[in-house]
Design a protein around this motif. Sequence first.
Motif, PDB file in Angstrom:
ATOM      1  N   ALA A   3      15.066  67.093  -6.436  1.00  0.00           N
ATOM      2  CA  ALA A   3      14.269  68.253  -6.864  1.00  0.00           C
ATOM      3  C   ALA A   3      15.237  69.158  -7.819  1.00  0.00           C
ATOM      4  O   ALA A   3      14.715  69.971  -8.478  1.00  0.00           O
TER       5      ALA A   3
ATOM      6  N   SER B 189      10.105  57.470  -9.038  1.00  0.00           N
ATOM      7  CA  SER B 189      10.605  59.022  -9.026  1.00  0.00           C
ATOM      8  C   SER B 189      11.924  58.743  -9.662  1.00  0.00           C
ATOM      9  O   SER B 189      12.468  59.751 -10.618  1.00  0.00           O
TER      10      SER B 189
ATOM     11  N   ARG C   9       1.058  64.347 -10.404  1.00  0.00           N
ATOM     12  CA  ARG C   9       0.541  65.412  -9.357  1.00  0.00           C
ATOM     13  C   ARG C   9       0.436  64.670  -7.862  1.00  0.00           C
ATOM     14  O   ARG C   9       0.794  65.254  -6.802  1.00  0.00           O
TER      15      ARG C   9
ATOM     16  N   ASP D  65       9.374  70.009  -9.518  1.00  0.00           N
ATOM     17  CA  ASP D  65       7.885  69.801  -8.843  1.00  0.00           C
ATOM     18  C   ASP D  65       8.026  68.859  -7.651  1.00  0.00           C
ATOM     19  O   ASP D  65       7.192  68.816  -6.902  1.00  0.00           O
ATOM     20  N   PHE D  66       9.096  68.026  -7.756  1.00  0.00           N
ATOM     21  CA  PHE D  66       9.271  66.944  -6.753  1.00  0.00           C
ATOM     22  C   PHE D  66       9.372  67.465  -5.492  1.00  0.00           C
ATOM     23  O   PHE D  66       9.130  66.805  -4.351  1.00  0.00           O
TER      24      PHE D  66
ATOM     25  N   GLN E  63      12.191  68.141  -0.356  1.00  0.00           N
ATOM     26  CA  GLN E  63      13.050  68.906  -1.158  1.00  0.00           C
ATOM     27  C   GLN E  63      14.538  68.562  -0.935  1.00  0.00           C
ATOM     28  O   GLN E  63      15.427  68.575  -1.783  1.00  0.00           O
TER      29      GLN E  63
ATOM     30  N   LEU F 201      14.022  67.509 -10.677  1.00  0.00           N
ATOM     31  CA  LEU F 201      12.508  67.683 -10.830  1.00  0.00           C
ATOM     32  C   LEU F 201      12.093  68.362 -10.166  1.00  0.00           C
ATOM     33  O   LEU F 201      11.688  68.092  -8.938  1.00  0.00           O
TER      34      LEU F 201
ATOM     35  N   TRP G 295       4.121  64.276  -6.752  1.00  0.00           N
ATOM     36  CA  TRP G 295       4.598  65.710  -6.333  1.00  0.00           C
ATOM     37  C   TRP G 295       4.040  65.974  -5.128  1.00  0.00           C
ATOM     38  O   TRP G 295       4.849  66.811  -4.114  1.00  0.00           O
ATOM     39  N   ASN G 296       2.775  65.684  -4.545  1.00  0.00           N
ATOM     40  CA  ASN G 296       2.221  66.127  -3.530  1.00  0.00           C
ATOM     41  C   ASN G 296       2.208  65.132  -2.251  1.00  0.00           C
ATOM     42  O   ASN G 296       1.593  65.291  -1.408  1.00  0.00           O
TER      43      ASN G 296
ATOM     44  N   ARG H 137       8.303  69.210  -3.131  1.00  0.00           N
ATOM     45  CA  ARG H 137       7.101  69.680  -2.376  1.00  0.00           C
ATOM     46  C   ARG H 137       6.912  68.834  -1.220  1.00  0.00           C
ATOM     47  O   ARG H 137       7.485  67.903  -0.901  1.00  0.00           O
TER      48      ARG H 137
END
Length: 593
Positions: A166, A233, A209, A171-172, A178, A169, A212-213, A174
Amino acid sequence: MTDRAASSELTRRQLGRAGLALGGALALAPLPAGPAEAAPAGTAHRPTLRRGPAARAGLLSAHLRQLVTDAEAFLGPSPEHPWYAGAVLLAGRGGTVALHRPIGMAVRYRAYDEKTDTGVELPAGEQIPMAEDTVFDLASVSKLFTSILAVQQMERGALELEAKVASYLPDFGRVGKQDITIRQLLTHTSGFRAWIPLYSAPTYEEKLRLIWNEAPVSAPGTAYLYSDLNLVSLQLVLERTTGRSLDVLLRDEITAPLGLRRTRYNPPASWRPRIAATEDARPPWSGLDRGLVWGEVHDENAFSLGGVAGHAGVFSDAWDLAVLGRTLLNGGVYGRARILKPESVELMFTDLNTAFPGDEHGLGFELYQHWYMGAMATPRSAGHTGFTGTSLVLDPTTDSFLVVLGNSVHPVRSWRSGSAPRVAAANNLARAVPVRPVRGRGAWFSGMAVSATATLTLPALDTSSGRARLRCALWWDTEPGADALVLEATADGGTTWLPVPFTTSRRGEDPRRHPSGSVTGWSGRVWHGLTADLPAARRLALRWRYATDRRYVGRGAYVDGLRVDAADGVLFDEARPADASRVEAVGWTPSAD
């Protein structure tokens, strides 16, 4: 898309003590590769590859011929359908490629008929035989290239091994990701599940997305779970930190310096006649309806990412992969080109997953995996497989390398299972590396059969005078835990066999006691001296018993120079022909190699 089945002596605590700052990466002092039996001349000079006979490579030609014979058997029912339509086999040692053989067809089928479970063959004139330079979709072997690119950036200080993903990145980080580190991506300990259908998202932004999610299924660092998402990733990290796409990085940092002319993402249409076809890709077995995939990446997620992905998408041929393997065995250099520092290669070949025995892993490379490395597996053997039927295995202890490239999803992925052709090829190459007897012209060899028990029995001896001792030389390399070599004795004519404790020793190490009378796993592939105190009995018979399970085997076991002394003199000496002729061997054979 995934393809998977004694850990290193280096613990995580030792890694921490040995770690040095090198461009923000964790580096190790060079680790010994372990002595090789009859290592070919010139290996210390960082050789480049050339074709040559088996003898020049220090290999036994009969076993290389058997490698081809065994591989050809998988062109037929295995057990019902062919394991692959064809393959290219490449094997060598040092700087010599002693085997480079195409078998079968690169393009055989135009479709798959699910109603009859048969392949719809192209007309004979349209089928394309395998050639030495046939190009393959490497599938997950692509992960090795991504890993090398990441380690290069660590050397340059652009990445840190223990840094959080993170931090590169944002946004990674989440939904519990983290704390995932770059190291955990490279060793598949991030907690990601195996894969998710990125191809179901219509745009690139929506694919991101999904990543990320995506929440980890286990806490980072607590479990091993092989996942394509780790290398996807890592691709995103590399592209963000370098400002270059992964295909450009591959070209600039690996293929151009090494002269790999047939290695790239998204091969041009002009290459198609020289590319092995893969699958008739249609639901329900494929996530996308594409028909015969030929010249484009097979993996659905990689295809949806434009053919360029961290986990799949690289196309290459056997020679280029051998050059890459030779580069790593050379410590990161090939000819005048250096792509990695020696310390970095050591780290890629060092087990960082000591907390997860059986899932040994360096940075990007799998280690010590009998399920496809067969008898080439050692704690330092490194490699990877690909879902399409590809594999690369490197054994630093013998300086040998093996490339098996097959189109095993042609015409459909359900026709094959397991890694039997890879294991067979690796077993034959391992057997091709000689093990020279300690004395004389031959030593007893246990063989490498699965589901077998081999016994080597000495004649009954009178040890009643006391102080009887067995001495011999012992060499062993077995599948850890599953296959064992046991020294046993009987004083009642064979009704009861009991283990005999013994001690082994090798130059430069303290003697090692084996109170169970058995050995298993890795011994360094060198000869050990053995001594065993024997019980007093009027008729004591000794035997070596080697038992294997039904799955995989190591290189086997050798016994040489058997001798039994007692207080009243020599009771048995294998060097005496009359004594040697009294040995009863079941499954063991005299071997001069």
